[in-house]
Design a protein around this motif. Sequence first.
Motif, mmCIF file in Angstrom:
data_model
loop_
_atom_site.group_PDB
_atom_site.id
_atom_site.type_symbol
_atom_site.label_atom_id
_atom_site.label_comp_id
_atom_site.label_asym_id
_atom_site.label_seq_id
_atom_site.Cartn_x
_atom_site.Cartn_y
_atom_site.Cartn_z
ATOM 1 N N MET A 1 0.846 -1.184 0.000
ATOM 2 C CA MET A 1 0.000 0.000 0.000
ATOM 3 C C MET A 1 0.890 1.245 0.000
ATOM 4 O O MET A 1 1.853 1.337 0.733
ATOM 5 C CB MET A 1 -0.887 -0.001 1.235
ATOM 6 N N THR A 2 0.536 2.213 -0.820
ATOM 7 C CA THR A 2 1.318 3.444 -0.913
ATOM 8 C C THR A 2 0.979 4.387 0.237
ATOM 9 O O THR A 2 -0.143 4.384 0.734
ATOM 10 C CB THR A 2 1.072 4.141 -2.263
ATOM 11 N N ALA A 3 1.953 5.156 0.646
ATOM 12 C CA ALA A 3 1.728 6.130 1.703
ATOM 13 C C ALA A 3 1.008 7.347 1.143
ATOM 14 O O ALA A 3 1.192 7.725 -0.005
ATOM 15 C CB ALA A 3 3.056 6.546 2.322
ATOM 16 N N GLY A 26 6.076 7.179 -5.970
ATOM 17 C CA GLY A 26 5.007 6.227 -5.686
ATOM 18 C C GLY A 26 4.054 6.608 -4.577
ATOM 19 O O GLY A 26 3.198 5.818 -4.189
ATOM 20 N N TYR A 27 4.169 7.818 -4.058
ATOM 21 C CA TYR A 27 3.288 8.249 -2.973
ATOM 22 C C TYR A 27 2.044 8.943 -3.523
ATOM 23 O O TYR A 27 2.071 9.536 -4.594
ATOM 24 C CB TYR A 27 4.031 9.214 -2.035
ATOM 25 N N THR A 28 0.970 8.877 -2.761
ATOM 26 C CA THR A 28 -0.252 9.611 -3.071
ATOM 27 C C THR A 28 -0.147 10.964 -2.383
ATOM 28 O O THR A 28 0.099 11.029 -1.174
ATOM 29 C CB THR A 28 -1.491 8.854 -2.548
ATOM 30 N N VAL A 29 -0.326 12.055 -3.148
ATOM 31 C CA VAL A 29 -0.112 13.400 -2.612
ATOM 32 C C VAL A 29 -1.402 14.214 -2.659
ATOM 33 O O VAL A 29 -2.075 14.261 -3.679
ATOM 34 C CB VAL A 29 0.997 14.135 -3.412
ATOM 35 N N THR A 30 -1.719 14.847 -1.538
ATOM 36 C CA THR A 30 -2.811 15.812 -1.438
ATOM 37 C C THR A 30 -2.175 17.148 -1.091
ATOM 38 O O THR A 30 -1.278 17.202 -0.243
ATOM 39 C CB THR A 30 -3.817 15.400 -0.340
ATOM 40 N N GLN A 46 -7.005 10.620 6.332
ATOM 41 C CA GLN A 46 -5.837 10.215 7.100
ATOM 42 C C GLN A 46 -4.599 10.301 6.209
ATOM 43 O O GLN A 46 -4.652 9.913 5.043
ATOM 44 C CB GLN A 46 -5.991 8.771 7.596
ATOM 45 N N PHE A 47 -3.512 10.770 6.779
ATOM 46 C CA PHE A 47 -2.263 10.884 6.050
ATOM 47 C C PHE A 47 -1.156 10.207 6.851
ATOM 48 O O PHE A 47 -1.175 10.217 8.079
ATOM 49 C CB PHE A 47 -1.918 12.351 5.787
ATOM 50 N N VAL A 116 11.479 11.484 3.380
ATOM 51 C CA VAL A 116 10.151 10.884 3.543
ATOM 52 C C VAL A 116 10.287 9.370 3.716
ATOM 53 O O VAL A 116 9.663 8.776 4.606
ATOM 54 C CB VAL A 116 9.230 11.246 2.355
ATOM 55 N N ARG A 117 11.105 8.724 2.880
ATOM 56 C CA ARG A 117 11.298 7.269 2.994
ATOM 57 C C ARG A 117 11.867 6.904 4.372
ATOM 58 O O ARG A 117 11.446 5.934 4.978
ATOM 59 C CB ARG A 117 12.239 6.780 1.908
ATOM 60 N N LYS A 118 12.829 7.690 4.824
ATOM 61 C CA LYS A 118 13.448 7.416 6.131
ATOM 62 C C LYS A 118 12.425 7.539 7.259
ATOM 63 O O LYS A 118 12.328 6.669 8.122
ATOM 64 C CB LYS A 118 14.617 8.367 6.363
ATOM 65 N N VAL A 119 11.657 8.628 7.235
ATOM 66 C CA VAL A 119 10.669 8.856 8.293
ATOM 67 C C VAL A 119 9.582 7.782 8.274
ATOM 68 O O VAL A 119 9.153 7.291 9.322
ATOM 69 C CB VAL A 119 10.056 10.272 8.173
ATOM 70 N N LEU A 120 9.152 7.391 7.072
ATOM 71 C CA LEU A 120 8.114 6.374 6.958
ATOM 72 C C LEU A 120 8.651 4.955 7.148
ATOM 73 O O LEU A 120 7.865 4.017 7.346
ATOM 74 C CB LEU A 120 7.417 6.478 5.586
ATOM 75 N N GLY A 121 9.951 4.796 7.014
ATOM 76 C CA GLY A 121 10.527 3.465 7.123
ATOM 77 C C GLY A 121 10.219 2.599 5.918
ATOM 78 O O GLY A 121 10.162 1.383 6.002
ATOM 79 N N ARG A 122 9.983 3.252 4.749
ATOM 80 C CA ARG A 122 9.700 2.497 3.520
ATOM 81 C C ARG A 122 10.114 3.265 2.294
ATOM 82 O O ARG A 122 10.124 4.400 2.180
ATOM 83 C CB ARG A 122 8.235 2.094 3.406
#
Length: 122
Positions: A1-3, A26-30, A46-47, A116-122
């Motif tokens: 699932m994409t962040a 690959g992220y979904t952006v609002t 939710q984000f 972003v990848r580091k903070v999300l761990g993915r």
Amino acid sequence: MTASILTVDDSASIRLTTRVALSNAGYTVTEAVDGKDGLAKLDAGQFDIIVTDLNMPNMDGLTMIRELRKLPAHTGVPVIFLTTESDAEIKQQAKAAGATGWLTKPFDPESLVKIVRKVLGR
């Protein structure tokens, strides 16, 4: 699932650069245009992470984070500041408000994706 990422910035060009970099990764952006708009978007969904500017009209990034941290559903959402500010006092205020990280403008889009990848761990 994409962040799912919420970007908050009053600059259309920064929103575009941020959206392209994160979408291509690959992220979904609002997008939101200021802190008030950002909080409204948070009410609607939710984000996984928020990337926000500091200096914006209507509601700045620090105020938005402080308000965000009062909302039980969003207290743990990581927040990255993307701003022209580099003053140590402002960084301390951001950390105290609940910011997770900091990237100074102008920025390399790949650096944003790495953070972003580091903070999300993915």
